[in-house]
Design a protein around this motif. Structure first.
Motif, PDB file in Angstrom:
ATOM      1  N   LYS A  78       0.837  -1.212   0.000  1.00 38.71           N
ATOM      2  CA  LYS A  78       0.000   0.000   0.000  1.00 38.71           C
ATOM      3  C   LYS A  78       0.868   1.257   0.000  1.00 38.71           C
ATOM      4  O   LYS A  78       0.467   2.296  -0.526  1.00 38.71           O
ATOM      5  CB  LYS A  78      -0.955  -0.098   1.187  1.00 38.71           C
ATOM      6  N   TYR A  79       2.075   1.150   0.560  1.00 38.84           N
ATOM      7  CA  TYR A  79       2.967   2.319   0.604  1.00 38.84           C
ATOM      8  C   TYR A  79       3.823   2.444  -0.654  1.00 38.84           C
ATOM      9  O   TYR A  79       4.634   3.351  -0.775  1.00 38.84           O
ATOM     10  CB  TYR A  79       3.859   2.254   1.846  1.00 38.84           C
ATOM     11  N   LEU A  80       3.693   1.489  -1.558  1.00 41.35           N
ATOM     12  CA  LEU A  80       4.466   1.567  -2.810  1.00 41.35           C
ATOM     13  C   LEU A  80       3.603   2.038  -3.972  1.00 41.35           C
ATOM     14  O   LEU A  80       4.093   2.203  -5.088  1.00 41.35           O
ATOM     15  CB  LEU A  80       5.087   0.195  -3.131  1.00 41.35           C
ATOM     16  N   TRP A 111       7.793  10.529  -1.370  1.00 44.16           N
ATOM     17  CA  TRP A 111       6.613  10.250  -2.190  1.00 44.16           C
ATOM     18  C   TRP A 111       5.333  10.551  -1.444  1.00 44.16           C
ATOM     19  O   TRP A 111       5.265  10.450  -0.221  1.00 44.16           O
ATOM     20  CB  TRP A 111       6.585   8.760  -2.572  1.00 44.16           C
ATOM     21  N   ARG A 112       4.305  10.804  -2.226  1.00 40.39           N
ATOM     22  CA  ARG A 112       2.961  10.938  -1.696  1.00 40.39           C
ATOM     23  C   ARG A 112       2.126   9.765  -2.205  1.00 40.39           C
ATOM     24  O   ARG A 112       2.178   9.436  -3.394  1.00 40.39           O
ATOM     25  CB  ARG A 112       2.364  12.266  -2.178  1.00 40.39           C
ATOM     26  N   GLN A 113       1.393   9.115  -1.303  1.00 42.79           N
ATOM     27  CA  GLN A 113       0.362   8.148  -1.698  1.00 42.79           C
ATOM     28  C   GLN A 113      -0.988   8.737  -1.312  1.00 42.79           C
ATOM     29  O   GLN A 113      -1.055   9.824  -0.751  1.00 42.79           O
ATOM     30  CB  GLN A 113       0.565   6.783  -1.013  1.00 42.79           C
ATOM     31  N   LYS A 114      -2.030   7.974  -1.550  1.00 41.19           N
ATOM     32  CA  LYS A 114      -3.377   8.498  -1.331  1.00 41.19           C
ATOM     33  C   LYS A 114      -3.544   9.014   0.098  1.00 41.19           C
ATOM     34  O   LYS A 114      -3.952  10.150   0.309  1.00 41.19           O
ATOM     35  CB  LYS A 114      -4.404   7.389  -1.615  1.00 41.19           C
ATOM     36  N   ASN A 115      -3.202   8.172   1.074  1.00 40.95           N
ATOM     37  CA  ASN A 115      -3.416   8.558   2.472  1.00 40.95           C
ATOM     38  C   ASN A 115      -2.127   8.548   3.293  1.00 40.95           C
ATOM     39  O   ASN A 115      -2.161   8.372   4.504  1.00 40.95           O
ATOM     40  CB  ASN A 115      -4.429   7.602   3.127  1.00 40.95           C
ATOM     41  N   SER A 116      -1.020   8.673   2.610  1.00 40.23           N
ATOM     42  CA  SER A 116       0.247   8.599   3.343  1.00 40.23           C
ATOM     43  C   SER A 116       1.362   9.292   2.575  1.00 40.23           C
ATOM     44  O   SER A 116       1.200   9.658   1.406  1.00 40.23           O
ATOM     45  CB  SER A 116       0.620   7.123   3.602  1.00 40.23           C
TER      46      SER A 116
END
Ligand SMILES: [Zn+2]
Length: 733
Positions: free
Chosen positions: A390-392, A650-655
């Protein structure tokens, strides 16, 4: 004129400037044609964003009946691989093909190896693509279709360099356009795979066959070039014509497979950085996803080379999924395709690939194992990455600095662009400054407005329009750092009288170049430029080594301070004669100016190339300080501690994530790594998005919740130690 409108008229004009009295009457390279719109690609297949861990089994001809498919299916499952590339056809068919001249494996019998593997992988829920390789064929083909075979410069059909019983095929003629189209259609009809991966599809060097001669002549008016000089009009036309031919081939194949399976595509093995031969801008428009094929280190190569590959592709593909192919074997000129790498080397290579935003793809040649030592390291790495998935799934990189790369400079000027880029790359890694790469034909606001600073590493070939884009970037508050011959040529590599960016640099070229310089130095002007940020860390140095090549330039504006001046070359032998003939000059060797909110730094010498050659710590400090002065803002992340780390954010959706890849190793410049050596505590300072609240901080590799504090929009996290790869994962609400 926009960058996409290098017209036939300009082509003619610059050709005349180059002194060629040849008319390019019929030549209109569509790739660069006037008003060329970005290619409107076919729809993105629904599966391309799903796979995060790829597997590839490249069968050899005698595998059928010898290798154990059940073992491989089990290994795909154990590694949590969610996509696979399986050998289909081309050179060898691994299924009962009905196509004349499509060579079935001599060990195939009545089996359908491809079909068995496709069925097994589908049961595992994997995305499945089939591999074809068209670059070599057999005597029966050569006898029946001699015009399908590549022809050498002296008119001979070309035997294969490694398998001399085979023939090299022509990449630009009917073998690919007709025969291989039928192969792809047959594979797609039989197996409804999700895509077809095309290896070695773009020819094997120059081909002088009847089709290449006629097609090139009809298109350009020229005979095929016999020189590599990019200023030769025929060579220049060929560089563009070959690309157009291959892009046509790609689209022909893509349409053929999509007619059978609309949710599929072809994936050519193509692309790369400045020295790659196909235009990355066009590749980025056509490809829904792409594989970067830098399988392992070779010779002198830093472990960040795979991360660089990721950045090269992302510059053109944006956030489309980019997959990094890594080999479990050595990647050296001697080939050793059945070898196995040291586990630590594989682990570090994959870490840098993932930290730079690619999804891993392991490739194994041959279904029968001669050496099993790679199985466990790859399995462990893949299982770890599955836990981090999920963090990638990154939405965007947060770097504020970018280095521009230029294929047109490599094609038409032919200077050693990579040395300059590598110098900057190494300096930015050492400085722990997150950065991206940018393609020089994508300098529109959509591609560069997220950056504060653009670096132009000896970017010689720039069109007037590209220079305008860079001026606009600075007018909008951006900063630019340029070195040596940047903008001294137009987009065709033809010398200008002065820099295209002379006004931005505040400097004009005096028409002379000096070099290679022996025993030349730079004087650090601490008296007149006291405390200048460019000299940070060099307070005790009075002089440092110069580069190797410099342009003679003169300022056309006032410069407030001149921190570096030239100490000209003086004899380096006999030793009795080694003393400076001139102690001090007023010849500036760096030009720094503020332009509105933006800042501009110009080095009239090859600081980046020289840094890559000798890795002087003093040059490193100048490069780092130039970026910090030009950028003039708090960095998105800063990491303090000892060691060499590749830092990405990096930016992910919620992290948000900060990747820290530990490159600290005696084998940093030449692999393979013997062992992974942990670095001690690192302090991470991360800028949070405005208004974001942190709900959790997690160190993914250590699997711990670290100490952290939040001060305003700044998050401080302590990472106690890093072995190969740590990810600081910050959940946001
Ligand atoms: Zn040919």
């Amino acid at each position: 004129m926009t960058t996409s409108s290098l017209t036939r008229r300009q082509f003619l004009k610059t050709t005349t400037v180059a002194g060629a009295a040849v008319t390019l009457a019929k030549f209109t390279p569509r790739l660069f044609a006037a008003g060329a719109q970005p290619a409107s690609p076919a729809p993105t297949p629904s599966w391309v964003d799903k796979p995060m861990r790829w597997a590839q089994l490249t069968l050899v001809e005698d595998d059928p009946g010898k290798f154990d498919p059940a073992f491989w299916l089990d290994y795909f499952k154990r590694t949590k691989s969610d996509a696979v590339c399986l050998s289909g056809g081309g050179c060898v068919a691994y299924y009962p093909t009905q196509i004349l001249f499509h060579h079935r494996s001599q060990w195939l019998g009545d089996r359908d190896v491809l079909g068995e593997l496709v069925a097994g992988c589908r049961k595992l829920g994997m995305v499945v693509i089939a591999r074809t390789d068209p670059h070599a064929t057999y005597d029966d083909v050569q006898a029946a279709h001699p015009d399908w075979i590549a022809i050498t410069a002296d008119g001979q059909p070309r035997r294969h360099w490694a398998s001399p019983e085979m023939w090299v095929t022509c990449g630009l003629g009917p073998y690919n356009f007709e025969f291989m189209t039928e192969v792809k259609k047959e594979i797609m009809s039989r197996y409804k795979v999700d895509g077809i991966f095309i290896n070695r599809w773009d020819g094997s060097g120059m081909c002088y066959c009847q089709h290449c001669r006629k097609n090139f002549k009809d298109s350009s008016g020229f005979d095929l070039p016999r020189t590599n000089n990019p200023q030769d009009p025929a060579r220049r036309a060929y560089i563009l014509w070959r690309q157009q031919r291959l892009f046509d081939l790609w689209q022909l194949w893509d349409q053929a497979v999509r007619q059978i399976n609309p949710d599929s595509c072809v994936i050519p093995n193509t692309g790369g950085g400045a020295t790659s031969s196909l235009d990355m801008k066009k590749i980025g428009e056509l490809a829904p996803t792409l594989m970067a094929d830098r399988q392992a280190r070779s010779g002198l190569m830093a472990p960040w080379a795979i991360g660089k590959n990721a950045k090269e592709y992302r510059a053109a593909l944006g956030m489309k999924p980019i997959v990094g192919i890594f080999s479990i074997g050595l990647e050296e000129p001697e080939r050793w395709k059945d070898s196995v790498q040291n586990g630590a080397e594989i682990q570090l290579w994959v870490a840098d690939l993932v930290a730079n935003g690619m999804r891993p793809w392991f490739t194994k040649f041959g279904g029968v194992l001669h050496d099993e030592r790679w199985l466990e390291p790859v399995e462990n790495t893949y299982r770890r990455l599955a836990g981090w998935e999920k963090y990638l799934r990154n939405e965007r990189p947060l770097a504020r600095v970018a280095v521009i790369y230029s294929q047109q400079t490599a094609w038409f000027v032919g200077n050693k662009v990579e040395d300059n880029i590598n110098g900057w790359y190494q300096a930015l890694i050492e400085a722990r400054i997150p950065f991206e790469l940018v393609h020089d034909r994508l300098l529109d606001a959509a591609h560069i407005s997220q950056f504060k600073t653009l670096i132009l590493p000896n970017l010689a070939a720039l069109s007037d329009a590209q220079c305008d884009q860079l001026r606009a970037f600075v007018n909008n508050g951006g900063s630019v750092i340029a070195t040596y011959e940047t903008s001294l040529c137009d987009e065709w590599g033809v010398r200008r009288k002065d820099f295209g960016l002379a006004d931005l640099f505040g400097v004009s070229w005096k028409g002379r170049t000096e070099g290679p310089m022996q025993n030349s130095y730079l004087r650090l002007e601490h008296d007149s430029a006291r405390g200048h940020p460019l000299l940070k860390g060099l307070e005790n140095a009075l002089r440092i080594v110069n580069g190797v090549w410099r342009l003679e330039v003169e300022p056309r504006a006032q410069f407030a301070q001149v921190p570096l001046t030239l100490i000209p070359s003086y004899p380096d032998l006999p030793m009795e004669k080694v003393y400076p003939r001139v102690e001090k000059t007023d010849t500036a060797e760096v030009f720094l100016r503020e332009s509105g909110k933006g800042r501009v730094v110009y080095f009239p010498w090859d600081i980046d190339r020289t840094f890559w050659e000798v890795l002087s710590v003093d040059h490193f400090k100048l490069l780092r300080n130039a970026v910090e002065w030009a950028t003039n803002e708090a960095p998105p992340v800063s990491v303090s501690g000892v060691g060499v780390l590749d830092v990405t954010v990096w930016r992910q959706k919620n992290s948000m994530t900060v990747h820290l890849v530990n490159l600290t190793n005696p084998m940093i410049m030449k692999g393979p790594v013997r062992e992974l050596i942990p670095v001690s505590e690192q302090q991470v300072r991360l800028q949070l998005p405005v208004g974001a609240r942190v709900s959790r901080v997690h160190l993914l590799a250590a699997n711990t919740k670290p100490q952290f504090t939040q001060r305003g929009q700044e998050l401080h996290v302590i990472v106690p130690s890093i072995l190969d790869h740590e990810v600081v994962a910050v959940d946001l609400v």
